[in-house]
Design a protein around this motif. Structure first.
Motif, mmCIF file in Angstrom:
data_model
loop_
_atom_site.group_PDB
_atom_site.id
_atom_site.type_symbol
_atom_site.label_atom_id
_atom_site.label_comp_id
_atom_site.label_asym_id
_atom_site.label_seq_id
_atom_site.Cartn_x
_atom_site.Cartn_y
_atom_site.Cartn_z
ATOM 1 N N LEU A 7 -41.671 -128.802 42.041
ATOM 2 C CA LEU A 7 -42.183 -129.785 41.085
ATOM 3 C C LEU A 7 -43.041 -130.847 41.759
ATOM 4 N N MET A 8 -42.784 -131.085 43.040
ATOM 5 C CA MET A 8 -43.503 -132.126 43.763
ATOM 6 C C MET A 8 -44.753 -131.603 44.471
ATOM 7 N N MET A 9 -44.968 -130.291 44.431
ATOM 8 C CA MET A 9 -46.141 -129.721 45.085
ATOM 9 C C MET A 9 -47.406 -130.073 44.304
ATOM 10 N N GLN A 50 -57.423 -132.909 36.770
ATOM 11 C CA GLN A 50 -56.044 -132.829 37.265
ATOM 12 C C GLN A 50 -56.032 -132.518 38.761
ATOM 13 N N MET A 51 -56.931 -131.629 39.199
ATOM 14 C CA MET A 51 -56.962 -131.272 40.619
ATOM 15 C C MET A 51 -57.509 -132.418 41.461
ATOM 16 N N LEU A 57 -47.102 -130.564 40.305
ATOM 17 C CA LEU A 57 -46.908 -129.516 39.305
ATOM 18 C C LEU A 57 -46.173 -130.034 38.073
ATOM 19 N N GLU A 58 -45.184 -130.896 38.288
ATOM 20 C CA GLU A 58 -44.444 -131.464 37.161
ATOM 21 C C GLU A 58 -45.382 -132.257 36.243
ATOM 22 N N THR A 59 -46.187 -133.113 36.822
ATOM 23 C CA THR A 59 -47.121 -133.924 36.041
ATOM 24 C C THR A 59 -48.146 -133.050 35.343
#
Length: 116
Positions: A7-9, A50-51, A57-59
């Motif tokens: 999720l933090m990636m 977004q990138m 990934l969570e966001t």
């Protein structure tokens, strides 16, 4: 409860891995984008934003414009789990995307991948 590392990636890192996987199997970045657009409701400018902003990934999934209602038609095993049985909604969405990219890399036609 500790957050899953995935999720933090950064989404941009995951995205580049999806593109690499697809291209190794003769598929294209535009096909990867088409899958992401279909599943999440992002379009080209919002995906790029977004990138650029470096969201994790969570966001990325929490800010998705809308998850395709046909996502519930995605079935099968990915990373040892049946995607339709995953209880955590966020993790299920992540695994849906994993499954769709996997199907792309395995040569499935886009109509079937997008559950048309």
């Amino acid at each position: 409860m500790e957050k899953a590392r995935i999720l933090m990636m950064p989404f941009a890192s995951i995205y580049s891995l999806y593109v690499q996987k697809a291209e190794k199997k003769g598929r294209t970045k535009s096909e990867v984008n088409e899958i992401i657009f279909w599943l999440t409701g992002y379009d080209e400018p919002s995906l790029q934003q977004q990138m650029i902003s470096g969201v994790d990934l969570e966001t990325f999934f929490r800010q998705a414009p809308h998850i395709n209602p046909n996502a519930s038609l995605i079935k099968g095993v990915i990373c040892g789990y049946r995607v339709e049985e995953i209880k955590d909604e966020l993790m299920q969405k992540i695994r849906y995307l994993d499954k769709l990219i996997d199907e792309l890399a395995k040569g499935k036609v886009m109509e079937k991948i997008l559950r048309k």
